[in-house]
Design an enzyme around this catalytic site. Structure first.
Site, PDB file in Angstrom:
ATOM      1  N   ASP A   1       0.858  -1.179   0.000  1.00 30.80           N
ATOM      2  CA  ASP A   1       0.000   0.000   0.000  1.00 30.80           C
ATOM      3  C   ASP A   1       0.902   1.238   0.000  1.00 30.80           C
ATOM      4  O   ASP A   1       2.127   1.148   0.129  1.00 30.80           O
ATOM      5  CB  ASP A   1      -0.974  -0.030   1.182  1.00 30.80           C
ATOM      6  CG  ASP A   1      -2.211   0.835   0.894  1.00 30.80           C
ATOM      7  OD1 ASP A   1      -2.141   1.693  -0.006  1.00 30.80           O
ATOM      8  OD2 ASP A   1      -3.237   0.664   1.580  1.00 30.80           O
TER       9      ASP A   1
HETATM   10  C1  BGC Z   1      -5.051   3.081  -0.026  1.00 30.58           C
HETATM   11  C2  BGC Z   1      -5.186   1.981  -1.060  1.00 30.58           C
HETATM   12  C3  BGC Z   1      -4.996   2.539  -2.441  1.00 30.58           C
HETATM   13  C4  BGC Z   1      -3.661   3.275  -2.511  1.00 30.58           C
HETATM   14  C5  BGC Z   1      -3.356   3.830  -3.881  1.00 30.58           C
HETATM   15  C6  BGC Z   1      -3.812   3.924  -0.238  1.00 30.58           C
HETATM   16  O1  BGC Z   1      -3.768   5.007   0.600  1.00 30.58           O
HETATM   17  O2  BGC Z   1      -5.051   2.505   1.257  1.00 30.58           O
HETATM   18  O3  BGC Z   1      -6.425   1.359  -0.944  1.00 30.58           O
HETATM   19  O4  BGC Z   1      -5.055   1.512  -3.392  1.00 30.58           O
HETATM   20  O5  BGC Z   1      -3.674   4.325  -1.582  1.00 30.58           O
HETATM   21  O6  BGC Z   1      -4.143   4.889  -4.203  1.00 30.58           O
END
Ligand code: BGC
Length: 719
Positions: A263
């Protein structure tokens, strides 16, 4: 641990790579179309030209993607194509209802169709990877990300996850319209303490395996090409470093050989969590756990060289991760055509929005919570309608969180939808107040409109930003002055329909008690207004159901139907009134149960049978009952089938969802409805948490919602 294998040409490519180029393949950087986390990567173009980036996210559009891919292929030393990722959760250009709402349609074909449409649009915009489906079982409405989740039930989440993977990826992920799916966020992110965003997670091993992991197993089983670990920790071990779950379970036991993508900034955050002293240790932990791509943090790029020097990781581990990235790119067909069909003279284009599908999905996802005295459908009764509240004329807000490349200006507001859909009514409007804030100067106008109307449609709820990531709310009710606005309207004595837009069940028991009719519209997407008009006018019968229990009080959270029986159950033999589970000051039942959702007719169930009565280990159990439409209108019922195992090696939940059927019946029509339960439906995690079958008597319950009194029951014996 399963190793990706590469054809000789790609092995030769790997052999030519410098350390910096290998680290580049493990890096995913954010472009600047949108920010989905605390940082962007302002130098992503420079990094791209230097061969220091393997994937980009947060950008879209054919021209832009073609240009960046051309740089990767033609201007870097090795010419390795890029992956383009984005959060396409519930539509790309056409925005469909949020996942929490769509899950309540209990319709795998619909889940798949909306994902397929999203994939067509996203791939026409150059994307090859979506960070979806989000499969975190969510039982706490304080947590903003409940909006993105398929709700509270593991069996529903599993079916939802598998359908979304099939829809996004299509028959062949290498086809130009195949979009790789990411099952996220492994695991138990939904159980953050107190519903607080990014907080620690404490769940038992049993809950982990019984509640939080099945949807991921299902998504992997359906062929999901990527998995994303959660930002959170589980019992003190951040998921990004959780070798037990990522390496041993996901890769080892489940045989997942796709991409594990971190993430946003999660590797660098291992230092902040307090399990790594510096980026070298953080990178070593993540690589050791099996994380292949580092989203944003630059921790692999900056930390792995030192980790190699210090002997914290071996070159072979690094190569294994690079191999998986290359294998992933190959599975997407990027080495055959880096432009995935988009460079052709007449590239495939998604023509406009799919408004018909958006309208169908939104209409089916809205839940008629209440309808006293048959206020709905309008049937020409009300002539003058006041459509009021801060969300009455809102467009962009109806798209909800994670609205990808969806344009807010293209959304049909409730006001526009009702004006167009009720041509014989005079529709008037005033907002009254904003979603948040304390300005009541618009109340007087709303009061006046209400007094002059036959019906008030009260459009209240959350703005998109109050839901989704980083939007936990300690008080998940109506924000700002909206409760007071509702009281002002109800005081006029004019019948009111409450339309709640939100990413969670809003805890407003007093208002929901007083108002005669209420619809949970969630964040319905581009066609929210048209869909609302379809339901209100009666052109479409409401059929949406709750994928999450709707609490009657904040103090009940977390609330879910699948709780275990306790030793002090109220219906236990010899139970003494005071000493039974529950609260002294509140009921412990939800205001509306999981599966609740009214239509415009009445259904009755009778004559439940299950055969064979003694079910062998390989046998399929056939459950049947009769469903009758006893009302005057056509409608669709969703029947849920639950199991209850009264004696097992561990105390089982009071109800365990194992299937559903949606049945449309004309007035007066009746039909025999059939469920088939395969042997897997009876597996439960044994004492070692491995799935097993435990012989004995099992209760089979069928009905419209997870409320014992609403279910028919029969028994079978598992042999
Ligand atoms: C979120 C994810 C997301 C990623 C990319 C993160 O802050 O937790 O769910 O896919 O950002 O945008």
């Amino acid at each position: 641990m399963s190793e990706a294998t590469l054809p000789p040409a790609l092995e030769a490519l790997l052999a030519r790579m410098t350390l910096a180029e290998k680290l580049g393949q493990l890096s995913m950087l954010s472009a600047d179309f949108v920010a989905t986390g605390p940082q962007l990567s302002p130098d992503y173009l420079e990094a791209l030209r230097a061969g220091r980036v393997g994937s980009l996210f947060n950008l879209w559009g054919r021209e832009r993607v073609l240009e960046l891919q051309r740089i990767a292929v033609e201007e870097t030393r090795l010419g390795i194509p890029l992956i383009f990722g984005f959060d396409v959760l519930h539509g790309h250009r056409t925005i469909f209802p949020i996942p929490l709402a769509e899950a309540g349609c209990f319709d795998a074909a619909l889940w798949e169709r909306t994902a397929r449409r999203a994939a067509l649009e996203a791939t026409a915009d150059g994307l090859s990877l979506t960070f979806a489906p989000m499969l975190d079982v969510a039982r706490d409405p304080r947590w903003g990300r409940m909006a993105e989740s398929p709700g509270e039930d593991p069996w529903l989440a599993a079916a939802f996850g598998a359908a979304k993977v099939r829809g996004f990826q299509g028959a062949d992920p290498a086809a130009p319209d195949g979009l790789a799916a990411t099952a996220k966020h492994l695991g138990a992110y939904g159980a953050v303490t107190g519903g607080r965003e990014y907080a620690s997670v404490e769940v038992s091993e049993r809950s982990l395996h019984e509640v939080h992991l099945p949807a991921f197993a299902a998504a992997v089983g359906a062929g999901a090409l990527a998995v994303m670990p959660a930002l959170t920790d589980l019992g003190g071990l951040p998921m990004t470093a959780h070798a037990g779950l990522l390496r041993d379970l996901l890769r080892g036991r489940w045989g997942f050989d796709g991409l594990i993508v971190s993430d946003h900034g999660a590797l660098a955050e291992l230092v902040v969590h307090g399990v790594a002293a510096d980026l070298a240790e953080a990178a070593a932990l993540a690589l050791g756990a099996g994380v292949d791509q580092d989203m944003m943090g630059r921790a692999y790029e900056r930390g792995l060289p030192a980790a190699l020097e210090r002997g914290l990781v071996a070159e072979a581990q690094l190569d294994a991760a690079v191999r998986r990235v290359l294998a992933f790119k190959r599975r997407l067909g990027l080495f055959d055509d880096p432009y995935r069909g988009l460079a052709a003279a007449a590239p495939r284009q998604a023509a406009g929005l799919d408004r018909a599908l958006a309208r169908e999905a939104a209409g089916r996802a809205m839940v008629l919570l209440k309808n006293e005295g048959g206020l709905l459908p309008l049937d020409g009764g009300a002539r003058r309608i006041a459509v009021v509240g801060p969300l009455a004329a809102a467009g962009a807000e109806l798209l909800g969180p994670w609205s990808a490349a969806g344009e807010g200006a293209l959304a049909v507001s409730y006001l526009e939808g009702l004006r167009a859909g009720l041509p014989n009514c005079e529709v008037r409007h005033a907002a009254g107040c904003a979603v948040e804030g304390g300005d009541a100067s618009g109340f007087a106008e709303v009061r006046r409109l209400a007094r002059e109307a036959d019906l008030v449609v009260l459009c209240l709820g959350e703005s998109a930003a109050l839901s989704g990531e980083a939007a936990s709310r300690a008080d998940p009710g109506l924000p700002g002055l909206q409760r007071a606005l509702a009281e002002a309207v109800l005081a006029s004595g004019v019948p009111a329909l409450l339309v709640l837009s939100s990413g969670r069940p809003l805890i407003e028991p007093a208002l929901l008690e007083r108002v005669p009719a209420a619809i949970a519209a969630w964040f319905p997407g581009h066609e929210g207004g048209s869909a609302l008009a379809d339901l209100v006018s009666g052109r479409v019968a409401p059929s949406g159901r709750l994928a999450v229990s709707w609490p009657a009080d904040r103090g009940q959270i977390p609330l879910f139907f699948g709780r275990r029986r306790t030793g002090r159950a109220a219906d236990a033999p010899g139970a003494v009134e005071r000493y039974v589970t529950g609260y002294r000051d509140r009921p412990d039942a939800p205001l509306f149960a999981f599966g609740h959702g009214l239509g415009y007719t009445r259904f009755a169930c009778r004559d439940l049978t299950a055969a064979p009565a003694r079910v062998g280990p390989e046998a399929t159990l056939v459950v049947e009952l009769e469903l009758a439409n006893e009302g005057e209108r056509a409608g669709e019922e969703t029947l849920l089938l639950f199991l209850r195992d009264p004696v097992a090696s561990s105390a089982r939940p009071l109800l365990e969802l194992r299937g559903w059927q949606r049945v449309a019946l004309a007035p007066g029509e009746r039909r025999r409805v059939r469920f088939e339960l395969p042997p897997q439906a009876f597996l439960l995690p044994g004492p070692d948490l491995q799935p097993r079958r435990e012989p004995g008597r099992v209760e089979i319950l069928v009905g419209p919602r997870a409320e014992r009194a609403a279910l028919l029951s029969t028994w079978v014996e598992l042999l």
